[in-house]
Design a protein around this motif. Structure first.
Motif, PDB file in Angstrom:
ATOM      1  N   GLU A   1       0.836  -1.208   0.000  1.00  0.00           N
ATOM      2  CA  GLU A   1       0.000   0.000   0.000  1.00  0.00           C
ATOM      3  C   GLU A   1       0.868   1.255   0.000  1.00  0.00           C
ATOM      4  O   GLU A   1       0.573   2.227  -0.699  1.00  0.00           O
ATOM      5  CB  GLU A   1      -0.952  -0.005   1.194  1.00  0.00           C
ATOM      6  N   SER A   2       1.941   1.250   0.763  1.00  0.00           N
ATOM      7  CA  SER A   2       2.853   2.403   0.784  1.00  0.00           C
ATOM      8  C   SER A   2       3.491   2.624  -0.585  1.00  0.00           C
ATOM      9  O   SER A   2       3.596   3.766  -1.044  1.00  0.00           O
ATOM     10  CB  SER A   2       3.949   2.204   1.833  1.00  0.00           C
ATOM     11  N   ILE A   3       3.897   1.558  -1.224  1.00  0.00           N
ATOM     12  CA  ILE A   3       4.502   1.662  -2.562  1.00  0.00           C
ATOM     13  C   ILE A   3       3.470   2.182  -3.561  1.00  0.00           C
ATOM     14  O   ILE A   3       3.768   3.034  -4.401  1.00  0.00           O
ATOM     15  CB  ILE A   3       5.071   0.307  -3.021  1.00  0.00           C
ATOM     16  N   ARG A   4       2.221   1.687  -3.477  1.00  0.00           N
ATOM     17  CA  ARG A   4       1.165   2.156  -4.380  1.00  0.00           C
ATOM     18  C   ARG A   4       0.929   3.649  -4.191  1.00  0.00           C
ATOM     19  O   ARG A   4       0.865   4.414  -5.164  1.00  0.00           O
ATOM     20  CB  ARG A   4      -0.133   1.382  -4.142  1.00  0.00           C
ATOM     21  N   THR A   5       0.841   4.087  -2.944  1.00  0.00           N
ATOM     22  CA  THR A   5       0.627   5.500  -2.653  1.00  0.00           C
ATOM     23  C   THR A   5       1.780   6.345  -3.194  1.00  0.00           C
ATOM     24  O   THR A   5       1.563   7.371  -3.841  1.00  0.00           O
ATOM     25  CB  THR A   5       0.470   5.711  -1.129  1.00  0.00           C
ATOM     26  N   TRP A   6       3.007   5.916  -2.938  1.00  0.00           N
ATOM     27  CA  TRP A   6       4.170   6.646  -3.429  1.00  0.00           C
ATOM     28  C   TRP A   6       4.167   6.676  -4.958  1.00  0.00           C
ATOM     29  O   TRP A   6       4.456   7.707  -5.571  1.00  0.00           O
ATOM     30  CB  TRP A   6       5.471   6.015  -2.916  1.00  0.00           C
ATOM     31  N   GLY A   7       3.820   5.558  -5.586  1.00  0.00           N
ATOM     32  CA  GLY A   7       3.767   5.495  -7.047  1.00  0.00           C
ATOM     33  C   GLY A   7       2.767   6.464  -7.640  1.00  0.00           C
ATOM     34  O   GLY A   7       3.034   7.111  -8.663  1.00  0.00           O
ATOM     35  N   LYS A   8       1.607   6.603  -7.009  1.00  0.00           N
ATOM     36  CA  LYS A   8       0.607   7.567  -7.484  1.00  0.00           C
ATOM     37  C   LYS A   8       1.131   8.993  -7.363  1.00  0.00           C
ATOM     38  O   LYS A   8       0.970   9.806  -8.270  1.00  0.00           O
ATOM     39  CB  LYS A   8      -0.700   7.402  -6.704  1.00  0.00           C
ATOM     40  N   GLN A   9       1.777   9.298  -6.240  1.00  0.00           N
ATOM     41  CA  GLN A   9       2.344  10.633  -6.052  1.00  0.00           C
ATOM     42  C   GLN A   9       3.462  10.898  -7.060  1.00  0.00           C
ATOM     43  O   GLN A   9       3.578  12.006  -7.599  1.00  0.00           O
ATOM     44  CB  GLN A   9       2.871  10.792  -4.625  1.00  0.00           C
ATOM     45  N   HIS A  10       4.247   9.888  -7.325  1.00  0.00           N
ATOM     46  CA  HIS A  10       5.341  10.027  -8.290  1.00  0.00           C
ATOM     47  C   HIS A  10       4.804  10.303  -9.690  1.00  0.00           C
ATOM     48  O   HIS A  10       5.313  11.162 -10.399  1.00  0.00           O
ATOM     49  CB  HIS A  10       6.212   8.768  -8.279  1.00  0.00           C
ATOM     50  N   ARG A  11       3.763   9.573 -10.084  1.00  0.00           N
ATOM     51  CA  ARG A  11       3.160   9.797 -11.409  1.00  0.00           C
ATOM     52  C   ARG A  11       2.657  11.229 -11.518  1.00  0.00           C
ATOM     53  O   ARG A  11       2.841  11.888 -12.551  1.00  0.00           O
ATOM     54  CB  ARG A  11       2.005   8.830 -11.667  1.00  0.00           C
ATOM     55  N   LYS A  12       2.010  11.734 -10.476  1.00  0.00           N
ATOM     56  CA  LYS A  12       1.529  13.112 -10.492  1.00  0.00           C
ATOM     57  C   LYS A  12       2.694  14.088 -10.648  1.00  0.00           C
ATOM     58  O   LYS A  12       2.609  15.053 -11.417  1.00  0.00           O
ATOM     59  CB  LYS A  12       0.754  13.443  -9.218  1.00  0.00           C
ATOM     60  N   ARG A  13       3.754  13.836  -9.938  1.00  0.00           N
ATOM     61  CA  ARG A  13       4.919  14.716 -10.005  1.00  0.00           C
ATOM     62  C   ARG A  13       5.559  14.693 -11.397  1.00  0.00           C
ATOM     63  O   ARG A  13       5.883  15.725 -11.963  1.00  0.00           O
ATOM     64  CB  ARG A  13       5.943  14.286  -8.955  1.00  0.00           C
ATOM     65  N   ILE A  14       5.735  13.505 -11.931  1.00  0.00           N
ATOM     66  CA  ILE A  14       6.401  13.361 -13.229  1.00  0.00           C
ATOM     67  C   ILE A  14       5.527  13.918 -14.350  1.00  0.00           C
ATOM     68  O   ILE A  14       6.020  14.594 -15.254  1.00  0.00           O
ATOM     69  CB  ILE A  14       6.727  11.873 -13.509  1.00  0.00           C
ATOM     70  N   PHE A  15       4.245  13.627 -14.310  1.00  0.00           N
ATOM     71  CA  PHE A  15       3.343  14.069 -15.377  1.00  0.00           C
ATOM     72  C   PHE A  15       2.652  15.380 -15.041  1.00  0.00           C
ATOM     73  O   PHE A  15       1.772  15.821 -15.767  1.00  0.00           O
ATOM     74  CB  PHE A  15       2.326  12.977 -15.689  1.00  0.00           C
ATOM     75  N   ARG A  16       3.011  15.963 -13.902  1.00  0.00           N
ATOM     76  CA  ARG A  16       2.479  17.253 -13.465  1.00  0.00           C
ATOM     77  C   ARG A  16       0.948  17.243 -13.434  1.00  0.00           C
ATOM     78  O   ARG A  16       0.289  18.152 -13.898  1.00  0.00           O
ATOM     79  CB  ARG A  16       2.960  18.393 -14.354  1.00  0.00           C
ATOM     80  N   GLN A  17       0.431  16.145 -12.910  1.00  0.00           N
ATOM     81  CA  GLN A  17      -1.016  16.017 -12.792  1.00  0.00           C
ATOM     82  C   GLN A  17      -1.452  16.499 -11.413  1.00  0.00           C
ATOM     83  O   GLN A  17      -0.759  16.255 -10.446  1.00  0.00           O
ATOM     84  CB  GLN A  17      -1.444  14.565 -12.986  1.00  0.00           C
TER      85      GLN A  17
END
Length: 112
Positions: free
Chosen positions: A95-111
């Motif tokens: 769950e922690s990895i999933r949460t971090w992954g979602k935040q990372h995608r937002k950061r990288i794709f500026r979503q």
């Protein structure tokens, strides 16, 4: 920490990644956190996985005590995969990895 203690800590991380690392093992564990799945259901969840890669990853996870395989005497044979109690110990990590992954995608794709 001294160098010996650092080595032991790093070795623990390497040991964990040896068991759950690779392209498909972690996604399989994530999928099974949601409940029991048949092979075809896992294939559908993990779009792009080959049958051979899925089969090999499931065998490795089963050998390491994270996943159990139950076969039922039907025609054709019904097989279900599920997390063991030991496998469920990884749920907070997953769950922690999933949460971090979602935040990372937002950061990288500026979503937003």
């Amino acid at each position: 920490m001294n160098k010996g203690e650092d080595f032991i800590e790093i070795q623990a991380v390497l040991d964990a990644f040896e068991i759950i690392g690779g392209k498909w093992k972690f996604p399989i564990l994530y999928s099974l956190c949601k409940g029991k799945k048949r092979f075809k259901e896992l294939e559908a969840d993990l779009q792009g996985v080959s049958s051979r890669a899925l089969s090999n990853a499931l065998k490795d996870l089963e050998i390491n005590g994270l996943v159990s395989r139950a076969a039922f005497p039907t025609v054709p044979v019904k097989v279900e995969y599920s997390l063991t109690e030991y496998g469920y110990e990884l749920e907070p990590v997953i769950e922690s990895i999933r949460t971090w992954g979602k935040q990372h995608r937002k950061r990288i794709f500026r979503q937003p």
